[in-house]
Design an enzyme around this catalytic site. Structure first.
Site, mmCIF file in Angstrom:
data_model
loop_
_atom_site.group_PDB
_atom_site.id
_atom_site.type_symbol
_atom_site.label_atom_id
_atom_site.label_comp_id
_atom_site.label_asym_id
_atom_site.label_seq_id
_atom_site.Cartn_x
_atom_site.Cartn_y
_atom_site.Cartn_z
ATOM 1 N N LYS A 75 115.442 22.819 -31.535
ATOM 2 C CA LYS A 75 114.728 22.052 -32.555
ATOM 3 C C LYS A 75 114.683 20.638 -32.028
ATOM 4 C CE LYS A 75 115.812 20.632 -37.210
ATOM 5 N NZ LYS A 75 114.936 19.492 -37.369
ATOM 6 N N TYR A 93 120.027 21.944 -32.026
ATOM 7 C CA TYR A 93 119.385 20.923 -32.871
ATOM 8 C C TYR A 93 119.569 19.571 -32.187
ATOM 9 C CZ TYR A 93 118.385 18.119 -37.127
ATOM 10 O OH TYR A 93 117.881 17.230 -38.035
HETATM 11 O O1 NGF Z 1 114.852 13.585 -41.485
HETATM 12 C C1 NGF Z 1 114.737 13.510 -40.285
HETATM 13 C C2 NGF Z 1 115.509 12.494 -39.540
HETATM 14 N N1 NGF Z 1 113.935 14.286 -39.588
HETATM 15 C C3 NGF Z 1 113.181 15.327 -40.230
HETATM 16 C C4 NGF Z 1 113.484 16.626 -39.561
HETATM 17 O O2 NGF Z 1 113.302 16.557 -38.180
HETATM 18 C C5 NGF Z 1 114.929 16.944 -39.866
HETATM 19 C C6 NGF Z 1 111.715 15.045 -40.208
HETATM 20 O O3 NGF Z 1 111.068 16.055 -40.937
HETATM 21 C C7 NGF Z 1 115.119 18.344 -40.144
HETATM 22 O O4 NGF Z 1 114.271 19.144 -39.899
HETATM 23 C C8 NGF Z 1 116.380 18.735 -40.754
HETATM 24 O O5 NGF Z 1 117.343 18.985 -40.051
HETATM 25 O O6 NGF Z 1 116.452 18.803 -41.963
HETATM 26 C C9 NGF Z 1 111.424 13.676 -40.846
HETATM 27 O O7 NGF Z 1 111.987 13.599 -42.132
HETATM 28 C C10 NGF Z 1 109.928 13.435 -40.958
HETATM 29 O O8 NGF Z 1 109.340 13.620 -39.703
HETATM 30 C C11 NGF Z 1 109.633 12.024 -41.482
HETATM 31 O O9 NGF Z 1 110.059 11.074 -40.535
HETATM 32 O O10 NGF Z 1 114.900 12.085 -38.400
#
Ligand code: NGF
Length: 292
Positions: free
Chosen positions: A164, A136
């Site tokens: 990821k 990740y």
């Molecule tokens: O929330 C973040 C912080 N990133 C998420 C995601 O990459 C995190 C992304 O969906 C994730 O998958 C997890 O570990 O839960 C963003 O919220 C989205 O693109 C809006 O910016 O970077």
């Protein structure tokens, strides 16, 4: 239609107002992802799951509840990474015993670990478990950026099968995709889904798919069919939605909008915000504008 590329929601955790975990709310979000979003899988225990604010008992309860509720219907990836390596290893074993087919671990953060230390962390997490791991990588939150050669070194361990990739560096993404054609590369920024598809990622994982999966799937289908203009138009609407969510405080707003959709998504855990009247009004407006 049958798409090769997969869409995963980064599952949220529902909390009660007193910051305890609401497992019924977690179940409801799993159901919504399966029954309404028709999601391919869930990433459990990540940033969106507020997992870095949970204790081991809470994390285990969530992992158990999710796999029970999903009951084999979708792919599940368990994020077990932790600054406490013993906890990461314990969780890796726990989810493997539960039946999770893939684990993931955030790069260890905060202490400016050397690459040798990061490599040791990953090799330790997978050493004793019969499972496969996705790195990740989320440099904006961890401060850890891995280079192409460092990814290659981690991939020397055959149990480490993918990334990821939550990073806006598309030069590196292109390098990684083409150097490791057999590794699983899942894109993490929902607002950059289209350029990630263009670079041939294997799929995407994100927070906003909890409520915007249908539009994101349609974009992936359009991309696959070569209808780039349609894919752009869909990305534009998604990005209007994402911009509004971010302006309204993204994590609590995702839960408020889900509530508008009939899903008891609960609260965020403090110090994440509990909703105020403006935020509630903002979430209702987002629901009406993009999801009704
Ligand atoms: O929330 C973040 C912080 N990133 C998420 C995601 O990459 C995190 C992304 O969906 C994730 O998958 C997890 O570990 O839960 C963003 O919220 C989205 O693109 C809006 O910016 O970077």
């Amino acid at each position: 239609e049958q798409l090769m590329k997969k869409l995963y929601s980064a599952l949220m955790t529902a909390f009660n107002e007193d910051n305890t975990v609401d497992l019924q709310g977690v179940r409801a979000m799993v159901r919504y992802n399966i029954d309404v979003n028709h999601i391919d899988g869930l990433y459990v225990g990540g940033s969106t799951g507020e997992a870095f604010m949970l204790n081991t008992v809470e994390k285990k309860a969530i992992f158990k509840t999710v796999i029970e509720e999903a009951n084999g219907a979708i792919d599940l990836i368990a994020q077990v990474g932790s600054l406490n390596l013993e906890e990461a290893k314990e969780l890796a074993q726990y989810v493997t015993d539960l039946g999770y087919k893939t684990i993931s671990a955030v790069t260890p953060f905060y202490y400016n670990f050397s690459f040798a230390q990061i490599k040791h962390y990953y090799n330790e997490i997978v050493k004793d478990v019969d499972n496969q791991l996705i790195i990740y990588s989320i440099p904006a939150l961890t401060g850890v950026s891995l280079s192409i050669d460092q990814f290659a070194e981690l991939f020397e361990n055959p149990k480490i099968i993918g990334i990821k990739y939550t990073n806006a560096d598309f030069y590196l993404l292109e390098r990684v995709r083409n150097r490791f054609p057999d590794k699983l590369i899942l894109s993490g920024f929902d607002e950059m889904l289209l350029p990630a598809l263009a670079l041939n990622v294997d799929g995407a994982i994100g927070s906003t798919y909890n409520l915007n999966a249908k539009r994101a799937k349609a974009e992936m289908v359009a991309f696959d069919a070569g209808d780039i203009q349609k894919a752009r138009d869909l990305q534009q609407v998604s990005n209007d939605l994402i911009t509004d969510l971010i302006q309204n405080d993204i994590y609590p707003s995702l839960k408020l909008v889900l509530q508008e959709l009939g899903v008891p998504a609960g609260f965020c855990k403090e110090p994440m915000s509990h909703p105020n009247p403006d935020m509630i009004a903002g979430a209702k407006a987002i629901y009406t504008k993009y999801l009704k």
